[in-house]
Motif scaffolding. Structure first.
Motif, mmCIF file in Angstrom:
data_model
loop_
_atom_site.group_PDB
_atom_site.id
_atom_site.type_symbol
_atom_site.label_atom_id
_atom_site.label_comp_id
_atom_site.label_asym_id
_atom_site.label_seq_id
_atom_site.Cartn_x
_atom_site.Cartn_y
_atom_site.Cartn_z
ATOM 1 N N ASN A 270 -8.952 5.615 -6.338
ATOM 2 C CA ASN A 270 -8.165 6.056 -5.187
ATOM 3 C C ASN A 270 -6.791 6.531 -5.646
ATOM 4 N N LEU A 271 -6.098 7.198 -4.753
ATOM 5 C CA LEU A 271 -4.727 7.651 -4.973
ATOM 6 C C LEU A 271 -3.955 7.447 -3.675
ATOM 7 N N GLN A 272 -2.766 6.794 -3.766
ATOM 8 C CA GLN A 272 -1.955 6.501 -2.586
ATOM 9 C C GLN A 272 -0.536 7.017 -2.803
ATOM 10 N N LEU A 273 0.044 7.532 -1.755
ATOM 11 C CA LEU A 273 1.440 7.957 -1.729
ATOM 12 C C LEU A 273 2.099 7.276 -0.533
ATOM 13 N N GLU A 274 3.180 6.559 -0.764
ATOM 14 C CA GLU A 274 3.882 5.833 0.293
ATOM 15 C C GLU A 274 5.349 6.229 0.285
ATOM 16 N N PHE A 275 5.911 6.508 1.476
ATOM 17 C CA PHE A 275 7.291 6.950 1.635
ATOM 18 C C PHE A 275 8.014 5.980 2.573
ATOM 19 N N SER A 276 9.253 5.646 2.234
ATOM 20 C CA SER A 276 10.080 4.817 3.117
ATOM 21 C C SER A 276 10.650 5.673 4.233
ATOM 22 N N LEU A 277 10.760 5.099 5.420
ATOM 23 C CA LEU A 277 11.283 5.783 6.602
ATOM 24 C C LEU A 277 12.574 5.114 7.046
ATOM 25 N N GLY A 278 13.623 5.910 7.271
ATOM 26 C CA GLY A 278 14.893 5.357 7.732
ATOM 27 C C GLY A 278 15.665 4.704 6.606
ATOM 28 N N HIS A 279 16.928 4.374 6.893
ATOM 29 C CA HIS A 279 17.803 3.765 5.890
ATOM 30 C C HIS A 279 17.801 2.246 5.956
ATOM 31 N N LYS A 280 17.075 1.643 6.904
ATOM 32 C CA LYS A 280 17.014 0.189 6.981
ATOM 33 C C LYS A 280 15.817 -0.391 6.232
ATOM 34 N N ASP A 281 14.940 0.489 5.714
ATOM 35 C CA ASP A 281 13.805 0.058 4.882
ATOM 36 C C ASP A 281 12.866 -0.893 5.608
ATOM 37 N N TRP A 283 10.377 0.444 7.760
ATOM 38 C CA TRP A 283 9.152 1.168 8.050
ATOM 39 C C TRP A 283 8.799 2.052 6.857
ATOM 40 N N SER A 284 7.516 2.343 6.723
ATOM 41 C CA SER A 284 7.046 3.252 5.680
ATOM 42 C C SER A 284 5.769 3.927 6.159
ATOM 43 N N PHE A 285 5.423 5.050 5.483
ATOM 44 C CA PHE A 285 4.236 5.835 5.822
ATOM 45 C C PHE A 285 3.388 5.945 4.567
ATOM 46 N N ASN A 286 2.104 5.563 4.655
ATOM 47 C CA ASN A 286 1.217 5.509 3.501
ATOM 48 C C ASN A 286 0.033 6.444 3.721
ATOM 49 N N ILE A 287 -0.270 7.262 2.692
ATOM 50 C CA ILE A 287 -1.430 8.159 2.682
ATOM 51 C C ILE A 287 -2.342 7.716 1.547
ATOM 52 N N GLU A 288 -3.627 7.543 1.842
ATOM 53 C CA GLU A 288 -4.570 7.025 0.856
ATOM 54 C C GLU A 288 -5.831 7.883 0.838
ATOM 55 N N GLY A 289 -6.350 8.144 -0.367
ATOM 56 C CA GLY A 289 -7.582 8.901 -0.518
ATOM 57 C C GLY A 289 -8.485 8.283 -1.580
ATOM 58 N N TRP A 290 -9.800 8.210 -1.266
ATOM 59 C CA TRP A 290 -10.818 7.706 -2.192
ATOM 60 C C TRP A 290 -11.762 8.861 -2.525
ATOM 61 N N TRP A 291 -12.185 8.905 -3.815
ATOM 62 C CA TRP A 291 -13.077 10.008 -4.229
ATOM 63 C C TRP A 291 -13.974 9.551 -5.363
ATOM 64 N N SER A 292 -15.258 9.825 -5.236
ATOM 65 C CA SER A 292 -16.224 9.576 -6.325
ATOM 66 C C SER A 292 -17.393 10.535 -6.142
ATOM 67 N N TRP A 293 -17.855 11.087 -7.242
ATOM 68 C CA TRP A 293 -18.961 12.046 -7.178
ATOM 69 C C TRP A 293 -19.819 11.879 -8.439
ATOM 70 N N TRP A 294 -20.491 10.724 -8.504
ATOM 71 C CA TRP A 294 -21.238 10.386 -9.712
ATOM 72 C C TRP A 294 -22.739 10.474 -9.434
ATOM 73 N N VAL A 295 -23.478 11.116 -10.354
ATOM 74 C CA VAL A 295 -24.933 11.264 -10.263
ATOM 75 C C VAL A 295 -25.525 10.911 -11.628
ATOM 76 N N PHE A 296 -26.599 10.044 -11.654
ATOM 77 C CA PHE A 296 -27.199 9.580 -12.905
ATOM 78 C C PHE A 296 -28.722 9.768 -12.848
ATOM 79 N N SER A 297 -29.317 9.964 -14.000
ATOM 80 C CA SER A 297 -30.784 9.974 -14.187
ATOM 81 C C SER A 297 -31.474 10.918 -13.207
ATOM 82 N N ARG A 298 -31.127 12.174 -13.302
ATOM 83 C CA ARG A 298 -31.812 13.209 -12.505
ATOM 84 C C ARG A 298 -31.851 12.851 -11.018
ATOM 85 N N ASN A 299 -30.669 12.547 -10.495
ATOM 86 C CA ASN A 299 -30.497 12.248 -9.054
ATOM 87 C C ASN A 299 -31.164 10.956 -8.601
ATOM 88 N N ALA A 300 -31.646 10.123 -9.556
ATOM 89 C CA ALA A 300 -32.244 8.857 -9.131
ATOM 90 C C ALA A 300 -31.180 7.863 -8.665
#
Length: 633
Positions: A270-281, A283-300
């Motif tokens: 996965n990959l995540q990016l998180e940003f702080s919101l405001g000067h009082k620290d 609140w924050s905003f988090n974006i997350e993404g998961w990715w996998s594309w694995w194939v083995f043994s002739r699509n078995a």
């Protein structure tokens, strides 16, 4: 008959003369009695301090002037209170009971001599503390006066917040002096002041307890070091400290995280990016993404998935004590994705839509605390429509039989899940970090700015209130004087007074109109200045663009050799600049090292001096002990 009337008049003449002499003066005798109380006590101890001597002087003065006075014409005013320490309700209780103790003392020592006694309960004596500190030369005098003039508010323990601020003044070093030098007289001395005067009327006032009207602290007059007098409202010295703005406090903090160092949780990184919101620290905003594309043994075997979510986090705890984006957090997230899982002869293709409440913890590690470790679990709901595929054909491969590689669709279903649709453990790096020290300085700057605004507002309000109250008092006094005049003079004086009141109101209206006109002019001038500044900025930008355009045209006219020479000169200048910066950093580092060495030497010297003084004290104590043991003289 006439002879008896004349003899009676001659017998009563001395009393008439005394009565006329007393009624002719506003106050015949005026004196003050001070009774001191022990700490947090309401009992009068005549052996404490100088109470017995003070009462003796007061009783002697009373007997000299009012031994034969009519008790119905005498009144005593008792002013009682306590120091500003402790809860406000306890101070009120102390003031009331100390005043009652003084009244009981007067009734016992002078039975039947005083007609009425009025107790004025002052409660916490902030006015006395203000006057005592204003007349001193303490280095923290102005800060203490600024705190005392703040509006009074109570905390959860019913203590005045001004006491809390005084306890923390100058890091707590000023409180011992305040407690022992300035609060002690208010706490255990001069807590009950008795003044008495002869009443000019014959109305009998019964014993009563009154709350004294609080004085206007900023209008109290005190003397400067040069002997001149000034009011608190006219003082320009009592001001909060000016704290410079730090631009780094406003920089946003963001973190990039991934679970690849932890082997991707079963092959799904996965990959995540998180940003702080405001000067009082908070609140924050988090974006997350998961990715996998694995194939083995002739699509078995296949693990194909793509998933993303967005989350709004609320950071818990006192943020000014912790690093930005660190500690416990609570977040609300939504996400969605697609997945394809195959295992030999079975396969599933599905879409995922989820919403969950995420709870987790993020910590910092490393030398500069720029690495982050985040873990969390989500509790919520997931909606999963999926399709199931099976391979139903067997075919020989050597000595083995395998299923067909092409899976056939079997059915479509929907799956609803309430539980933990999300789990995360990842490691990341922090950019533009703000540590706890920056947050503390920011909190100090914010409090100083707010206190400065409150200070200016309180000073303006105190000055206006003082002027308004002074005018009201003068008007009431003027009306009382007019009522005592004869009828004709009273009418003329009242007409003059009403005329002055109309002129005063008209003058106030005119001042209000002038103030609005001046504010309008100031606003117009500010717009003109902003317009001129904008025009100047635009002109400078156009000038820079024209210079850049001319430089580009000049660069085109140069030969390749001249261009190489110009580039080399620029690189030489950059190397020289970097060298200067490096030397400056080394100088700063050396200065910090020397300062650190000086502090270390100072600590060593102080320890040596303390040890030496301790040895001297021990030797002196041993010598005194030996002297007392062997009676050495």
């Amino acid at each position: 008959m006439f002879r008896y009337i004349l003899i009676l008049m001659l017998m009563l003449m001395p009393e008439w003369a005394v009565a006329d002499a007393r009624n002719g003066a506003e106050v015949c005798v005026e004196d003050t009695l001070t009774i001191r109380f022990r700490l947090d006590s309401i009992r009068i101890d005549m052996d404490y301090a100088d109470n017995r001597a003070a009462w003796g002087v007061f009783e002697k003065t009373f007997m000299e002037h009012f031994a034969d006075a009519n008790p119905r014409t005498l009144q005593l005013d008792i002013y009682s209170g306590a120091s500003p320490e402790g809860p406000a309700n306890h101070n009120l209780w102390l003031g009331e009971n100390r005043g009652q103790a003084i009244r009981w003392l007067v009734r016992q020592q002078l039975p039947g001599r005083v007609g009425s006694i009025i107790v004025h309960n002052e409660g916490a004596r902030w006015e006395g503390l203000f006057e005592a500190i204003a007349a001193s030369d303490e280095p923290w005098r102005d800060e203490a006066l600024h705190i005392i003039t703040m509006p009074a508010t109570l905390d959860g323990t019913l203590r005045d917040h001004r006491e809390t601020k005084l306890r923390s003044l100058w890091g707590g070093t000023a409180w011992p002096v305040l407690r022992d030098k300035y609060l002690a007289p208010l706490r255990s001395g001069a807590t009950a002041i008795l003044s008495w005067r002869e009443r000019s009327d014959t109305v009998v006032v019964r014993d009563t307890v009154m709350m004294a009207a609080p004085q206007l602290l900023p209008s109290i007059i005190f003397a400067d070091a040069d002997g001149s007098l000034r009011r608190m409202s006219d003082s320009t010295e009592v001001a909060p400290p000016v704290v410079a703005r730090n631009p780094k406090l406003r920089q946003p903090v963001w973190i990039a995280r991934t679970n690849l160092p932890l082997l991707g949780f079963g092959g799904t990184p996965n990959l995540q990016l998180e940003f702080s919101l405001g000067h009082k620290d908070k609140w924050s905003f988090n974006i997350e993404g998961w990715w996998s594309w694995w194939v083995f043994s002739r699509n078995a075997y296949a693990n194909e998935m793509i998933y993303g979510s967005i989350e709004l986090r609320r950071w818990l705890g006192r943020r000014w004590r912790r690093h930005t984006l660190s500690g416990w957090h609570l977040g609300l997230a939504v996400g969605g994705g697609y997945g394809d899982l195959e295992w030999k002869s079975k396969g599933y293709q599905a879409e995922v839509y989820s919403g969950f409440l995420n709870f987790g913890y993020q910590g910092r590690f490393g030398k500069r605390k720029q690495w982050a470790f985040d873990m969390g679990i989500g509790l919520g709901y997931a909606y999963v429509p999926y399709r199931r595929y099976d391979g139903s054909t067997l075919f020989p491969v050597g000595r083995e039989e395998r299923y067909d590689d092409h899976l056939m669709w079997q059915e479509t279903r929907r799956f609803n899940w309430i539980g933990t649709p999300h789990f995360n453990i990842s490691i990341g790096y922090v950019f533009n970090q703000k540590d706890a020290a920056y947050k503390r300085r920011r909190a100090v700057a914010r409090d100083a700015a707010r206190n400065a605004v409150l200070h200016r507002r309180d000073i303006v309000m105190a000055r206006e209130r003082y002027e308004r109250d002074s005018i009201k008092v003068a008007q009431k006094q003027r009306l009382k004087e007019i009522e005592l005049l004869p009828r004709q003079e009273r009418r003329q004086a009242m007409a003059q007074f009403e005329l002055e009141q109309r002129e005063l109101k008209e003058r106030q209206r005119q001042e209000h109109r002038d103030a609005k006109y001046i504010a309008r002019i100031s606003k117009h001038q500010a717009k003109l200045v902003a317009r001129e500044t904008k025009a100047q900025t635009r002109a400078e930008r156009d000038s820079m663009r024209s210079e850049l355009k001319a430089a580009k045209q000049y660069w085109k006219t140069l030969t390749p050799a001249e261009r190489r020479a110009a580039k080399q000169a620029v690189k030489a200048d950059e190397r020289m600049a970097r060298q200067y910066e490096r030397q400056a950093r080394l100088s700063q580092k050396e200065a910090r090292r020397q300062a650190k060495q000086a502090r270390k030497e100072a600590r060593i010297r102080s320890r040596i001096a303390a040890r030496h003084q301790k040895n001297l004290d021990r030797m002196r104590f041993d010598m005194e002990k030996a002297d007392s043991k062997y009676h050495i003289k």
